[in-house]
Write an enzyme that holds these catalytic residues in place. Structure first.
Site: not given
Lengths: 443, 404
Positions: A195, A328, A365
């Site tokens: 990520c 995030h 995401h």
């Protein structure tokens, strides 16, 4: 340093240690594909409306999966996706001939790159850049895994499968496809650090621009929704059955999304010289590793804080100069807690008042692309002077991570000076980016 | 910038001594029959690969630790520990924010990805193992190195096919040169699962029928696939001298380029442009006269198209000048798994015999290429070595190494 250089030496890079010492780098264009649609405007409008693109989806049959929502990219507007364009010289390009090898992630990347290049006013100019002057720095977690899954399903069923499906699975596929489309001959680098990939790729582009390795960088990422990641994150019990709710008391996990985001990065003087207005400055990048656990973040946020501190130092600014954060913020218990601790470490008591937005609540995401699309949204926030609200306003903020989440309606911040975008990845790889609002003259 | 340690695991075993012996003998280690029971391989296809003897990893990654790692993570952590042992340093050297980790992988953890997909697609998504998923991500090996060593600097995984290992060295060197890290563990790791092996064969990439890699040879017919890992320790010359670590080689520069004429899984026609990019790199490394490069570690692997492009790029860069001796160690190391990177460093380090054997697999020159690999004639002391690696898909990376 000569244009067209495609390499670096230790001595050259030693001069690029600090952002203050290196060339200033501008964001001159942006392009996106997300669950809100194809383009930056659908993304921005959706986010500012406080909407979420996380909903039941149709990419694959998810009845036997544990959860049933994702932010799936809708079909493209007819004829809008640049898949089989022709090169400047009129000859068929490699991407034309290999068009059937393009994965969905490749197509997202090409669409985002095309929009970004056009926004920068460079669409026609990119194929004609001097040799070595154009580079691509991309992040991706799984590349064309969606197509790869179709191939292995055929194999598991005793059939042979079409080789072009597995050929398109390569993680470096999206970045390579963008480089082919523009005929770039400079560095092409794909980061696959889960990520944090997109943010690390943008940081690599910044370093390459400062060192004079390239004159134009297309930096960003792309990933597509697939069963491997959807089932994988569900196996960790890390996916919410509802759209994710970062920093909320009732949060129960992340939501998967897909898409692409591309920034056009150039030396500031190059943008100004052609009379263009930068969207923002990319002022600094930093990264650090937790070295703690494969899936759980270090609970005190030390690694994330180290990445943020490194980015601030690289940008040559203090925490007090940061006016908002695009976090995030996955919506998992552990991530949001650790990220909050990191923000507290950096901003102290001010962390409770510092506006925070969480793009994943809108688009999910995007995994290897998440750092890229959140960087893009940070740039838009600076350029347009407002922060998008985070959906699920009715849910209370978690007292253990009391971020000043923007809720309800967009927050006007027309004088914001600098902003932070964070990425915390699987395996403890953390990355942070600092963007500065462009306050110079308009052309 | 210097390389002060090298850890490598592959079919040659664990540690650089085994690889050096194989290179000096000009013979690849014995290849292993790949498990074909999955039914993925085609009849008459390639059946062997250069695989790491798993038992050799046990002293480096004990079973109690290995049980939480996929095959690439085991290889990578073992290679990192070998590097630490190679320079005789205390593990505390790597712990802390000063150590970055940059690894490359061409295909990622394929066996765990396959196993996870079997669970999801054939059994039930609810049967998916969180352990398999965790170790199916491409950055698992780099993360496991960080966890094992306490390395809290930047942690980056690059995927750029065959160019990845040299790109990783460049990226790690950039971290150190820019002062963002005091040292970097850099390298490459790949496993060679039966499914991946079968796919490479179906693409026509693997040597058949005799399954010998023949770099630059007229009869070359493909690569021999390999697994393995190589990890180098990069640091400044000052840090190495301060702590008494003897450099293996000096890093003079690095660079990369792209050939946009290449299709996603093949090689393109951009040799002239790549040759010019290589010339620019050499100039920036302070190589005023190209004949200062007195040997090349070529990534030629036995691929028909790949070796042709490699030869064309080298000839384009050298122009009318004669090429220096061209080493082609993939005849010994095979393709993937970092063996080539280790071999290039050993050649730069002047390890006895590494460049003193005829090139494995080479019998007859290909008139079309105009390049013949080194014949084993003893070479004078190194001035500068160019490592060259061109990737399917268009990427290219180079590294210039000098004597310590």
């Amino acid at each position: 340093m000569p244009m067209g250089a495609t390499a670096a030496t230790p001595a050259e890079l030693a001069g690029a240690k600090s952002g203050r010492a290196g060339r200033r780098v501008a964001v001159s264009g942006a392009g996106a594909v997300s669950g809100f649609g194809w383009g930056v405007e659908p993304l921005w409008q959706g986010l500012c409306a406080g909407a979420t693109a996380i909903r039941p989806f149709s990419r694959f049959d998810h009845r036997s999966h544990r959860t049933h929502v994702a932010a799936e990219v809708p079909p493209p507007p007819q004829g809008s996706v640049p898949v089989a364009g022709r090169s400047a010289g009129g000859r068929r390009s490699a991407s034309d001939r290999s068009g059937r090898q393009l994965s969905l992630a490749d197509r997202f990347a090409l669409a985002a790159a095309g929009e970004a290049a056009a926004a920068a006013g460079l669409d026609a100019a990119l194929p004609g850049l001097p040799e070595g002057a154009g580079g691509v720095f991309f992040g991706s977690s799984t590349g064309g895994m969606w197509e790869g899954e179709g191939f292995v399903a055929e194999l598991f069923g005793g059939r042979r499968g079409a080789l072009h499906a597995i050929a398109s699975q390569q993680v470096n596929g999206p970045g390579d496809a963008v480089a082919r489309r523009y005929g770039f001959t400079g560095p092409v680098e794909t980061v696959s650090s889960a990520c944090a990939s997109g943010a690390l790729a943008i940081g690599a582009a910044l370093a390459a621009l400062r060192a004079g390795e390239v004159e134009v960088a297309l930096a960003g990422g792309a990933d597509s929704l697939c069963q491997l990641t959807y089932g994988g994150f569900n196996s960790l019990r890390a996916v919410d059955e509802e759209p994710c709710r970062p920093f909320r008391a009732g949060r129960a996990g992340m939501s998967i999304g897909e898409g692409a985001a591309v920034l056009v990065l150039e030396p500031l003087e190059r943008v100004l010289a052609r009379g263009a207005r930068p969207l923002a400055e990319l002022a600094g990048a930093g990264s650090a590793c937790d070295a703690f656990h494969m899936t759980a973040p270090e609970p005190e946020g030390a690694g994330a804080a180290a990445a943020i501190a490194a980015a601030l130092e690289d940008a040559g600014i203090e925490p007090a100069d940061v006016d908002f954060v695009n976090a995030h913020a996955t919506g998992t218990q552990l991530n949001d807690d650790a990220e909050w601790r990191a923000l507290e470490r950096i901003f102290g008591e001010r962390a409770r008042r510092l506006p925070v937005t969480a793009t994943k609540a809108g688009v999910g995401h995007l995994l290897g692309c998440s750092g890229a699309i959140e960087a893009l949204v940070t740039v838009l926030s600076l350029a347009r002077g407002e922060l998008h609200p985070v959906p699920a306003a009715a849910d209370a903020i978690d007292g253990s991570c009391p971020a000043a989440l923007v809720t309800g309606r967009p927050l006007a911040l027309p004088a914001a000076r600098a902003a932070l975008s964070t990425s915390l990845a699987f395996g403890g790889s953390n990355a942070a980016l600092i963007f500065r609002r462009w306050t110079g003259p308009s052309p | 910038m210097v390389i002060t340690a090298l850890g490598t695991a592959g079919a040659h075993g664990c540690g650089r001594a085994g690889l050096a012996r194989a290179l000096a003998a000009g013979m690849p280690p014995p290849a292993t029959e790949v498990d074909r029971s999955g039914g993925f391989h085609r009849a008459g296809g390639a059946g062997r690969a250069l695989l790491t003897p798993i038992a050799a990893l046990v002293p480096w990654v004990p079973p109690a630790e290995a049980r939480r790692m996929g095959p690439p993570s085991r290889l990578a952590v073992a290679a990192a520990r070998m590097a630490l042992a190679d320079c005789g340093s205390n593990p505390a050297l790597l712990a802390g924010p000063g150590t970055a980790v940059v690894l490359s992988t061409a295909f990622g953890p394929t066996s765990f990805s396959e196993a996870l997909l079997r669970q999801i697609l054939l059994d039930s998504p609810e049967a998916a193992s969180p352990y398999l998923f965790t170790e199916s991500v491409a950055n698992a090996p780099a993360a496991q190195i960080a966890i094992a060593c306490g390395a809290r600097g930047a942690n980056v995984t690059l995927c750029q096919r065959e160019a990845g290992p040299l790109l990783a060295v460049g990226r790690g060197a950039a971290e150190v040169a820019a002062g963002r890290a005091e040292r970097a563990l850099v390298g490459a790791v790949d496993e060679m699962s039966p499914l991946l092996h079968a796919m490479l064969d179906r693409f026509g990439a693997l040597a058949r029928p005799r399954e010998i890699a023949r770099p630059f040879d007229r009869r070359r017919a493909g690569v021999v696939a390999a697994d393995g890992a190589t990890v180098l320790l990069l640091e400044t010359a000052a840090a190495a001298a301060r702590d008494g670590r003897q450099p293996l080689a000096r890093v003079r520069g690095w660079g990369s380029a792209f050939d946009p004429s290449a299709p996603p899984t093949g090689w393109g026609r951009g040799s002239e442009a790549l040759g010019r990019a290589l010339r620019r790199l050499l100039a920036r490394c302070g190589v005023q006269d190209i004949q200062e490069i007195d040997r090349i570690a070529s990534g030629a692997s036995g691929s028909r198209a790949g070796d042709r492009l490699e030869a064309q790029v080298l000839r384009a860069a050298w122009g009318a000048a004669a090429l220096p001796p061209v080493l082609a160690p993939k005849g010994v190391t095979g393709e993937y798994g970092g063996g080539f990177l280790a071999a290039a460093v050993l050649a730069a380090a002047g390890v006895d015999g590494v460049a003193a054997a005829p090139t494995a697999g080479f019998d007859a020159p290909d008139p079309e290429l105009g390049v013949s690999p080194h014949d084993g004639t003893p070479l004078p002391p190194l001035r500068a070595l160019l490592a060259s690696s061109l990737a399917a898909g268009g990427a290219a990376a180079w590294l210039v190494l000098g004597p310590p």
